[in-house]
Design an enzyme around this catalytic site. Sequence first.
Site, PDB file in Angstrom:
ATOM      1  CD  GLU A  20      31.928  33.702  40.766  1.00  0.00           C
ATOM      2  OE1 GLU A  20      32.043  34.862  40.291  1.00  0.00           O
ATOM      3  OE2 GLU A  20      32.354  33.375  41.888  1.00  0.00           O
TER       4      GLU A  20
ATOM      5  CE1 TYR B 283      51.469  51.944  25.162  1.00  0.00           C
ATOM      6  CE2 TYR B 283      51.860  52.083  22.807  1.00  0.00           C
ATOM      7  CZ  TYR B 283      51.837  52.670  24.057  1.00  0.00           C
ATOM      8  OH  TYR B 283      52.195  53.975  24.196  1.00  0.00           O
TER       9      TYR B 283
ATOM     10  CD  GLU C  20      40.044  41.455  45.552  1.00  0.00           C
ATOM     11  OE1 GLU C  20      39.137  42.054  46.141  1.00  0.00           O
ATOM     12  OE2 GLU C  20      39.864  40.382  44.940  1.00  0.00           O
TER      13      GLU C  20
ATOM     14  CE  LYS D 227      33.466  38.055  38.816  1.00  0.00           C
ATOM     15  NZ  LYS D 227      33.737  37.085  39.879  1.00  0.00           N
TER      16      LYS D 227
END
Length: 128
Positions: free
Chosen positions: A22, A54, A74, A99
Amino acid sequence: MQDIVYGEGFSYPCAIGFHEYELHIQQKLEIDFEAHTRWRDAARRDAVENLVDYYEVNRAIGALIASRSWKLIEAIAEAVAELICTRFPVDRVRVKVRKTPFDMPNVRGVAVECWRDAADFSSATAED
């Protein structure tokens, strides 16, 4: 009385993960938020002051995500909650980070969610 502003499906490519495979790829993240704020007065005047913008939230989250490599969704949830609570007029925020795992093709997504109050970051804003 609280008002709520929702942001759903904010999508960003992200360098995230802690497994070796990754570390050199971009993965897709989606972020949703629910911000408790007070927009009634602005709405009555049709004025843009003291609102959660936004567009600016999107730009700020995008810059935050791109600013570094991340190990944990997290950590991203916590950082986004702090960003929204300290840079925008909100009292409380819920942040959900999803994810799509590169290494788990049988999984649509994994997610975490946190609730934070602006007071949770009051010492962070005092130091800045």
